[in-house]
Design an enzyme around this catalytic site. Structure first.
Site, PDB file in Angstrom:
ATOM      1  N   ASP A 129       0.845  -1.188   0.000  1.00  9.71           N
ATOM      2  CA  ASP A 129       0.000   0.000   0.000  1.00  9.71           C
ATOM      3  C   ASP A 129       0.885   1.244   0.000  1.00  9.71           C
ATOM      4  OD1 ASP A 129      -2.445   1.288  -0.090  1.00  9.71           O
ATOM      5  OD2 ASP A 129      -2.624   1.414   2.084  1.00  9.71           O
ATOM      6  N   TYR A 170       1.127   5.783  -0.451  1.00 10.66           N
ATOM      7  CA  TYR A 170       0.779   6.973   0.326  1.00 10.66           C
ATOM      8  C   TYR A 170       0.939   8.143  -0.635  1.00 10.66           C
ATOM      9  CZ  TYR A 170       1.142   9.625   4.838  1.00 10.66           C
ATOM     10  OH  TYR A 170       0.963  10.439   5.931  1.00 10.66           O
ATOM     11  N   HIS A 172      -3.484  14.056   1.281  1.00  8.20           N
ATOM     12  CA  HIS A 172      -3.640  13.128   2.412  1.00  8.20           C
ATOM     13  C   HIS A 172      -2.403  13.159   3.307  1.00  8.20           C
ATOM     14  CE1 HIS A 172      -4.721   9.562   4.703  1.00  8.20           C
ATOM     15  NE2 HIS A 172      -3.566   9.021   4.381  1.00  8.20           N
ATOM     16  N   ARG A 182       1.707  16.135  13.477  1.00 10.93           N
ATOM     17  CA  ARG A 182       2.926  16.907  13.781  1.00 10.93           C
ATOM     18  C   ARG A 182       2.632  18.381  13.498  1.00 10.93           C
ATOM     19  NH1 ARG A 182       4.384  12.769  10.420  1.00 10.93           N
ATOM     20  NH2 ARG A 182       4.531  14.232   8.685  1.00 10.93           N
ATOM     21  N   GLU A 214      -9.999   3.858   4.353  1.00 12.45           N
ATOM     22  CA  GLU A 214      -9.204   4.638   3.418  1.00 12.45           C
ATOM     23  C   GLU A 214      -9.715   4.327   2.020  1.00 12.45           C
ATOM     24  OE1 GLU A 214      -4.997   4.020   4.205  1.00 12.45           O
ATOM     25  OE2 GLU A 214      -5.104   5.402   5.913  1.00 12.45           O
ATOM     26  N   GLU A 272      -9.351   4.039  -1.715  1.00  7.11           N
ATOM     27  CA  GLU A 272      -8.174   3.870  -2.572  1.00  7.11           C
ATOM     28  C   GLU A 272      -8.544   3.119  -3.853  1.00  7.11           C
ATOM     29  OE1 GLU A 272      -4.682   2.316  -0.688  1.00  7.11           O
ATOM     30  OE2 GLU A 272      -5.257   3.048   1.310  1.00  7.11           O
ATOM     31  N   ASP A 297      -8.905   0.315   2.616  1.00  4.19           N
ATOM     32  CA  ASP A 297      -7.847  -0.062   3.555  1.00  4.19           C
ATOM     33  C   ASP A 297      -8.332   0.294   4.968  1.00  4.19           C
ATOM     34  OD1 ASP A 297      -5.443  -0.557   4.836  1.00  4.19           O
ATOM     35  OD2 ASP A 297      -4.504   1.305   4.156  1.00  4.19           O
ATOM     36  N   ARG A 353      -7.003   3.600  13.895  1.00  7.45           N
ATOM     37  CA  ARG A 353      -6.052   4.700  14.107  1.00  7.45           C
ATOM     38  C   ARG A 353      -5.397   4.675  15.472  1.00  7.45           C
ATOM     39  NH1 ARG A 353      -5.156   5.601   8.944  1.00  7.45           N
ATOM     40  NH2 ARG A 353      -7.010   6.304   7.832  1.00  7.45           N
ATOM     41  N   GLN A 400      -2.764   2.004  15.306  1.00  4.12           N
ATOM     42  CA  GLN A 400      -1.731   2.501  14.387  1.00  4.12           C
ATOM     43  C   GLN A 400      -0.847   3.560  15.063  1.00  4.12           C
ATOM     44  OE1 GLN A 400      -3.453   4.210  10.853  1.00  4.12           O
ATOM     45  NE2 GLN A 400      -1.489   4.731   9.940  1.00  4.12           N
ATOM     46  N   TYR A 455       3.219   2.520  15.130  1.00  5.27           N
ATOM     47  CA  TYR A 455       3.793   2.718  13.795  1.00  5.27           C
ATOM     48  C   TYR A 455       5.226   3.229  13.745  1.00  5.27           C
ATOM     49  CZ  TYR A 455       3.446   7.844  13.209  1.00  5.27           C
ATOM     50  OH  TYR A 455       3.615   9.197  13.291  1.00  5.27           O
ATOM     51  N   LYS A 515      -3.705  -2.134  10.497  1.00  8.09           N
ATOM     52  CA  LYS A 515      -4.249  -2.239   9.150  1.00  8.09           C
ATOM     53  C   LYS A 515      -4.375  -3.675   8.646  1.00  8.09           C
ATOM     54  CE  LYS A 515      -2.684   2.276   7.486  1.00  8.09           C
ATOM     55  NZ  LYS A 515      -3.764   2.699   6.596  1.00  8.09           N
ATOM     56  N   THR A 527      -8.586  -5.804   4.442  1.00  9.23           N
ATOM     57  CA  THR A 527      -8.552  -4.862   3.320  1.00  9.23           C
ATOM     58  C   THR A 527      -9.585  -5.371   2.328  1.00  9.23           C
ATOM     59  OG1 THR A 527      -6.167  -4.557   3.636  1.00  9.23           O
ATOM     60  CG2 THR A 527      -7.101  -3.805   1.544  1.00  9.23           C
ATOM     61  N   THR A 533      -4.559   6.456   0.388  1.00 10.40           N
ATOM     62  CA  THR A 533      -5.791   7.220   0.541  1.00 10.40           C
ATOM     63  C   THR A 533      -5.852   8.352  -0.467  1.00 10.40           C
ATOM     64  OG1 THR A 533      -5.624   6.805   2.891  1.00 10.40           O
ATOM     65  CG2 THR A 533      -7.214   8.482   2.204  1.00 10.40           C
ATOM     66  N   GLU A 538      -9.277  12.298   8.421  1.00 10.90           N
ATOM     67  CA  GLU A 538      -9.206  13.664   7.892  1.00 10.90           C
ATOM     68  C   GLU A 538     -10.550  14.372   7.994  1.00 10.90           C
ATOM     69  OE1 GLU A 538      -7.348  11.605   4.426  1.00 10.90           O
ATOM     70  OE2 GLU A 538      -6.652  13.644   4.001  1.00 10.90           O
TER      71      GLU A 538
HETATM   72 MN    MN Z   1      -3.894   2.873   2.860  1.00  9.50          MN
END
Ligand code: MN
Length: 389
Positions: free
Chosen positions: A106, A108, A113, A122, A179, A181, A213, A217, A220, A224, A233, A237, A324, A338
């Protein structure tokens, strides 16, 4: 007749009907049994009929681009006059997993996104990390838990960030997300040690599916760093069982939004390298977002080239997700993370209820359309799933 399933589309699936499993294409509200059609209207000499008589799409996918083109031309010619003796009403068949997933990767690839996640997680730093504009960031996912549309999704449990006592939490995820996709389906394998260039994308990729996906969260967020997504994740899927052939999307190609700085040579791509495919995210009957694939920064050809530049080879059945899909506007974000800005802002569904993340019983459906040859509407196969507690 449902729109988007004309001769310019002809998406493939593996279906079961009357105790038999076979490969089919959809035309209008019928499916065409390819093995039965081959008896009525024999395909050209270059097409090995055994790939049409297989129980799923694996043999056809492995046969490579000359066979894909031959089969598609044969289908478009044979089906010109409409339904045949090989037609079966769509409502009478059960789509199954279309192929055995080999490896699942997968990416990004949406700048919007990746930037949104950077701002959420951050807030005081540059949203995009230094590598993001130089390579399509990705991770290896779990092939064995890729499931066909309609499969219920059990809410995962796992570790979550420690509270004030310093001990991690554990329990069912309270931040279950989706997500939106596209999934790219690899047909023809590649030779180990030999990278696949961006120009060979259509020699290896058989078609496109919709992919959800599912992402926890809270799991994750704790796990992560430093190696990326894992149990947040890998529980499920979902993909559509219908695979739109890459050839059907030829007319939907559009230039990428623009890459700055220019990527390294092996990632250079001939334009138009993007695709104008419009998605929608439906949550319990409310369309909560309309993500535009045309806004994606990295193209699928670049993702394929990057995935193999170290010599890693492709296998029939490899599946890679776009990442995503999020557009610039808030109504075009492809994840609830989001849409709810990290769970801080709830949004309202048509039934008056509000959500940040998914509740038990929620059903998420992804749909997509594009324009095929002569502007004909293409409706990609939808992918749906319901959360169970
Ligand atoms: Mn994904």
């Amino acid at each position: 007749m449902s729109a988007g399933f004309g001769l310019a589309h002809l998406p493939y699936a593996a279906v079961s009907h009357a105790g038999r499993e076979f490969v089919a294409v959809r035309l209008g509200d019928d499916v065409i049994d390819l093995a039965a059609l081959a008896v009525i209207s024999p395909p050209p000499a270059g097409v090995d009929v055994s790939v049409l008589a297989a129980p799923d799409l694996g043999a056809l996918m492995a046969a490579g681009p000359d066979t894909w083109a031959g089969v598609r031309a044969w289908l478009q010619g044979s089906l010109l006059s409409g339904p045949t003796a090989a037609s079966i009403p769509l409502a009478d068949v059960e789509p199954r997993m279309p192929f055995a997933v080999a490896d699942f990767v997968d990416f990004y690839a949406s700048r919007e996104h990746a930037s949104n996640l950077g701002r959420i997680f951050r807030p005081d730093a540059e949203p995009l990390l230094p590598n993001w504009r130089h390579l399509p960031v990705g991770y290896h996912g779990r092939a064995g838990t890729v499931v066909p549309s309609g499969t219920p999704v059990a809410r995962p449990s796992g570790q979550q960030r420690p509270g004030p006592d310093g001990r991690p939490g554990f329990g069912p995820s309270r931040a279950l997300d989706i997500e939106a996709e596209l999934g790219f389906v690899v047909g023809a394998p590649s030779v180990p040690g030999r990278p696949v260039g961006t120009g060979d994308f259509d020699q290896h990729v058989f078609g496109v599916t919709l992919l959800n996906d599912w992402s926890a969260r809270d799991i994750q967020a704790w796990e992560y760093v430093p190696l990326g997504p894992f149990l947040g994740k890998s529980f499920a899927t979902s993909i559509s069982p219908w695979i739109t052939p890459l050839a059907a999307l030829q007319s939907a190609r559009v230039p990428l939004p623009g890459q700055d700085p220019e990527p390294l040579d092996y990632l250079m791509v001939e334009e138009p390298a993007g695709y104008a495919i419009d998605l929608e995210v439906d949550l319990n009957g409310t369309v909560v977002s309309r993500p535009p694939y045309a806004a994606m920064y990295w193209s699928p050809a670049q993702m394929l080239a990057h995935m193999t530049v170290n010599g890693a080879s492709l296998r029939t059945g490899d599946l890679y997700g776009s990442g995503t899909i999020s557009g610039a506007e808030p109504t075009r974000r492809g994840s609830l993370l989001e849409l709810s800005w990290g769970g801080a802002e709830s949004f309202t569904l048509d039934d008056g209820s509000t959500r940040t993340y998914l509740e038990d019983g929620d059903t998420v459906t992804l749909r997509a359309t594009a324009r095929g040859a002569d502007g004909e509407l293409l409706t990609l196969g939808e992918v749906t799933g319901t959360v169970i507690g």
